[in-house]
Each structure stands twice: as C-alpha cells, then as structure tokens.
Design a protein around this motif. Structure first.
Motif, PDB file in Angstrom:
ATOM      1  N   PHE A   7     -13.153  -6.840 -15.578  1.00 38.82           N
ATOM      2  CA  PHE A   7     -12.566  -5.457 -15.862  1.00 38.82           C
ATOM      3  C   PHE A   7     -13.527  -4.177 -15.869  1.00 38.82           C
ATOM      4  O   PHE A   7     -14.787  -4.698 -16.259  1.00 38.82           O
ATOM      5  N   LEU A   8     -13.210  -3.229 -15.587  1.00 41.10           N
ATOM      6  CA  LEU A   8     -13.765  -2.091 -15.499  1.00 41.10           C
ATOM      7  C   LEU A   8     -12.919  -0.847 -16.148  1.00 41.10           C
ATOM      8  O   LEU A   8     -11.932  -0.831 -15.612  1.00 41.10           O
ATOM      9  N   THR A   9     -13.702  -0.302 -17.036  1.00 40.74           N
ATOM     10  CA  THR A   9     -12.677   0.603 -18.053  1.00 40.74           C
ATOM     11  C   THR A   9     -13.321   1.671 -18.641  1.00 40.74           C
ATOM     12  O   THR A   9     -14.732   1.435 -18.874  1.00 40.74           O
ATOM     13  N   PRO A  10     -12.937   3.257 -18.760  1.00 40.84           N
ATOM     14  CA  PRO A  10     -13.658   4.132 -19.473  1.00 40.84           C
ATOM     15  C   PRO A  10     -13.340   4.092 -20.936  1.00 40.84           C
ATOM     16  O   PRO A  10     -12.083   3.765 -21.161  1.00 40.84           O
ATOM     17  N   VAL A  11     -14.377   4.165 -21.792  1.00 41.84           N
ATOM     18  CA  VAL A  11     -14.093   3.890 -23.200  1.00 41.84           C
ATOM     19  C   VAL A  11     -14.790   5.491 -23.725  1.00 41.84           C
ATOM     20  O   VAL A  11     -15.851   5.570 -23.284  1.00 41.84           O
ATOM     21  N   LYS A  12     -14.103   6.293 -24.621  1.00 41.01           N
ATOM     22  CA  LYS A  12     -14.700   7.214 -25.350  1.00 41.01           C
ATOM     23  C   LYS A  12     -15.962   6.743 -26.315  1.00 41.01           C
ATOM     24  O   LYS A  12     -15.867   5.878 -26.907  1.00 41.01           O
ATOM     25  N   ASP A  62     -16.213  13.529 -19.351  1.00 38.02           N
ATOM     26  CA  ASP A  62     -17.261  13.673 -20.457  1.00 38.02           C
ATOM     27  C   ASP A  62     -17.104  13.003 -21.692  1.00 38.02           C
ATOM     28  O   ASP A  62     -15.860  12.963 -22.056  1.00 38.02           O
ATOM     29  N   GLY A  63     -17.969  12.484 -22.414  1.00 39.49           N
ATOM     30  CA  GLY A  63     -17.703  11.819 -23.554  1.00 39.49           C
ATOM     31  C   GLY A  63     -17.461  10.283 -23.389  1.00 39.49           C
ATOM     32  O   GLY A  63     -17.185   9.908 -24.563  1.00 39.49           O
ATOM     33  N   GLU A  64     -17.546   9.799 -22.259  1.00 43.14           N
ATOM     34  CA  GLU A  64     -16.972   8.511 -22.018  1.00 43.14           C
ATOM     35  C   GLU A  64     -18.153   7.620 -21.684  1.00 43.14           C
ATOM     36  O   GLU A  64     -19.116   8.293 -20.767  1.00 43.14           O
ATOM     37  N   ALA A  65     -18.101   6.334 -21.582  1.00 42.80           N
ATOM     38  CA  ALA A  65     -19.091   5.235 -20.956  1.00 42.80           C
ATOM     39  C   ALA A  65     -18.233   4.269 -20.130  1.00 42.80           C
ATOM     40  O   ALA A  65     -16.860   4.222 -20.567  1.00 42.80           O
ATOM     41  N   VAL A  66     -18.844   3.820 -19.243  1.00 42.47           N
ATOM     42  CA  VAL A  66     -18.111   2.703 -18.588  1.00 42.47           C
ATOM     43  C   VAL A  66     -18.407   1.278 -19.104  1.00 42.47           C
ATOM     44  O   VAL A  66     -19.505   1.247 -19.367  1.00 42.47           O
ATOM     45  N   VAL A  67     -17.246   0.765 -19.288  1.00 41.77           N
ATOM     46  CA  VAL A  67     -17.268  -0.985 -19.793  1.00 41.77           C
ATOM     47  C   VAL A  67     -17.095  -1.772 -18.645  1.00 41.77           C
ATOM     48  O   VAL A  67     -16.327  -1.495 -18.068  1.00 41.77           O
ATOM     49  N   PHE A  68     -17.907  -2.669 -18.480  1.00 42.59           N
ATOM     50  CA  PHE A  68     -17.885  -3.542 -17.585  1.00 42.59           C
ATOM     51  C   PHE A  68     -17.826  -4.935 -18.277  1.00 42.59           C
ATOM     52  O   PHE A  68     -18.939  -5.436 -18.863  1.00 42.59           O
ATOM     53  N   SER A  69     -16.597  -5.682 -17.991  1.00 42.71           N
ATOM     54  CA  SER A  69     -16.480  -6.857 -19.070  1.00 42.71           C
ATOM     55  C   SER A  69     -15.931  -7.953 -18.067  1.00 42.71           C
ATOM     56  O   SER A  69     -15.355  -7.648 -17.003  1.00 42.71           O
ATOM     57  N   TRP A  70     -16.020  -9.261 -18.507  1.00 44.04           N
ATOM     58  CA  TRP A  70     -15.216 -10.488 -17.917  1.00 44.04           C
ATOM     59  C   TRP A  70     -14.994 -11.501 -18.736  1.00 44.04           C
ATOM     60  O   TRP A  70     -15.593 -11.617 -19.647  1.00 44.04           O
ATOM     61  N   LEU A  71     -14.137 -12.139 -18.455  1.00 46.77           N
ATOM     62  CA  LEU A  71     -13.791 -13.511 -19.143  1.00 46.77           C
ATOM     63  C   LEU A  71     -14.073 -14.455 -18.006  1.00 46.77           C
ATOM     64  O   LEU A  71     -13.751 -14.589 -16.846  1.00 46.77           O
ATOM     65  N   VAL A  72     -14.599 -15.568 -18.634  1.00 48.72           N
ATOM     66  CA  VAL A  72     -14.802 -16.914 -17.604  1.00 48.72           C
ATOM     67  C   VAL A  72     -13.777 -17.858 -18.227  1.00 48.72           C
ATOM     68  O   VAL A  72     -13.648 -18.180 -19.216  1.00 48.72           O
ATOM     69  N   ASP A  89       3.149 -13.331 -26.136  1.00 49.25           N
ATOM     70  CA  ASP A  89       2.198 -13.350 -27.372  1.00 49.25           C
ATOM     71  C   ASP A  89       2.122 -11.975 -28.376  1.00 49.25           C
ATOM     72  O   ASP A  89       1.638 -11.036 -27.743  1.00 49.25           O
ATOM     73  N   PRO A  90       2.822 -12.021 -29.456  1.00 42.82           N
ATOM     74  CA  PRO A  90       2.637 -10.658 -30.328  1.00 42.82           C
ATOM     75  C   PRO A  90       1.467 -10.568 -30.575  1.00 42.82           C
ATOM     76  O   PRO A  90       1.120  -9.374 -30.704  1.00 42.82           O
ATOM     77  N   ALA A  91       0.333 -11.465 -30.816  1.00 39.68           N
ATOM     78  CA  ALA A  91      -0.797 -11.051 -31.213  1.00 39.68           C
ATOM     79  C   ALA A  91      -1.515 -10.088 -30.306  1.00 39.68           C
ATOM     80  O   ALA A  91      -2.427  -9.292 -30.365  1.00 39.68           O
ATOM     81  N   MET A  92      -1.326 -10.335 -28.803  1.00 41.26           N
ATOM     82  CA  MET A  92      -1.850  -9.351 -28.005  1.00 41.26           C
ATOM     83  C   MET A  92      -1.088  -8.050 -27.599  1.00 41.26           C
ATOM     84  O   MET A  92      -1.759  -7.324 -27.541  1.00 41.26           O
ATOM     85  N   ALA A  93       0.302  -8.091 -27.934  1.00 43.27           N
ATOM     86  CA  ALA A  93       0.971  -6.841 -28.098  1.00 43.27           C
ATOM     87  C   ALA A  93       0.575  -5.954 -29.273  1.00 43.27           C
ATOM     88  O   ALA A  93       0.643  -4.685 -29.003  1.00 43.27           O
ATOM     89  N   ASN A  94       0.142  -6.415 -30.301  1.00 42.95           N
ATOM     90  CA  ASN A  94      -0.423  -5.648 -31.376  1.00 42.95           C
ATOM     91  C   ASN A  94      -1.923  -5.449 -31.381  1.00 42.95           C
ATOM     92  O   ASN A  94      -2.478  -4.814 -32.399  1.00 42.95           O
ATOM     93  N   MET A  95      -2.682  -5.947 -30.521  1.00 43.17           N
ATOM     94  CA  MET A  95      -3.864  -5.662 -30.302  1.00 43.17           C
ATOM     95  C   MET A  95      -4.403  -3.949 -30.015  1.00 43.17           C
ATOM     96  O   MET A  95      -3.941  -3.586 -29.392  1.00 43.17           O
ATOM     97  N   ASP A  96      -5.501  -3.743 -30.920  1.00 43.45           N
ATOM     98  CA  ASP A  96      -6.014  -2.406 -30.649  1.00 43.45           C
ATOM     99  C   ASP A  96      -6.539  -2.297 -29.188  1.00 43.45           C
ATOM    100  O   ASP A  96      -7.486  -3.102 -28.975  1.00 43.45           O
ATOM    101  N   MET A  97      -6.345  -1.368 -28.342  1.00 39.80           N
ATOM    102  CA  MET A  97      -7.003  -1.263 -27.156  1.00 39.80           C
ATOM    103  C   MET A  97      -7.486   0.165 -27.212  1.00 39.80           C
ATOM    104  O   MET A  97      -6.855   1.355 -26.572  1.00 39.80           O
ATOM    105  N   PRO A  98      -9.054   0.444 -27.567  1.00 34.50           N
ATOM    106  CA  PRO A  98      -9.289   1.872 -27.295  1.00 34.50           C
ATOM    107  C   PRO A  98      -9.877   2.179 -26.239  1.00 34.50           C
ATOM    108  O   PRO A  98     -10.878   2.556 -26.042  1.00 34.50           O
ATOM    109  N   PHE A  99      -8.995   2.295 -25.268  1.00 28.95           N
ATOM    110  CA  PHE A  99      -9.466   2.508 -23.887  1.00 28.95           C
ATOM    111  C   PHE A  99      -8.266   2.973 -22.995  1.00 28.95           C
ATOM    112  O   PHE A  99      -7.209   2.950 -23.557  1.00 28.95           O
TER     113      PHE A  99
END
Length: 115
Positions: A7-12, A62-72, A89-99
C-alpha cells in the motif's frame, strides 16, 4: 515464499498518531484472516521526482507524508480469501481510516527473492 499486499497512501501529518492507532487496531483483524506480518512506514526521506516519485504517485499535498506499508501472507490464496471475507466484516467497515483512500494505491506481489 510469501505473498505481499503493498500500500502507498498520503496521510496528513497531524493524523500520524491516529494512523498508528488505526494500524495497531487493524493488526488483530488482519492476523485473524491469516496475515503473518503488518509493516507500516512513515516517509521521512521521500524526495520529489522529475518523472516519477512516491509523492507524485499519491498526489502529495502540503502537510502530508507518504505512508508505505505492506501485509505479509503465506500465499495468494490466503490473501484473496481474506480480502473477500473482510468485505463482509463489520469490524473492517467501522475501522478508522485516517487517510485519503482516493489517492491510495495497492497491489499484490509474489516474493521472488528473500534472504
């Protein structure tokens, strides 16, 4: 060899701690679906490019950083099954996704070398 979902995503930058907490909370879910590791990385030396770059890829603002992540995962089948089950899965649907998910990219990769 394993299978990786990257995954590659911008995050404030103001949401860094919120993002870390979201990652911590998501790990038990991913692990329950068969992931063997979750790696989250906050960009600290991510230069702009002239043709391509991580910042260009996510349209970094401006004001963001790049996040680089992965799941194995143990293999592609485990990952595919997990993503299909997570959609319900409702747990995934209700997860906070701050990006900004619109500027997030992801893909699956077969490991071809590991030492």
């Amino acid at each position: 060899m394993s299978y990786i979902t990257g995954f590659l995503t911008p995050v404030k930058t103001e949401n860094k701690e919120r993002y870390i907490e979201s990652a911590r909370k998501s790990w038990p879910l991913f692990q329950g679906y068969g992931a063997t590791a979750q790696i989250e990385n906050w960009g600290v030396d991510v230069p702009d490019g002239k043709v391509t770059s991580f910042p260009m890829a996510v349209k970094l603002e401006d004001g963001e950083a790049v996040v680089f992540s992965w799941l194995v995962w143990p293999d592609k089948k485990t990952a595919d099954d997990a993503w299909a089950r997570m959609q319900e899965d409702p747990a995934m649907a209700n997860m906070d996704m701050p990006f900004d998910g619109k500027r997030m990219m992801w893909g699956g990769f077969e490991t071809i070398f590991q030492n």
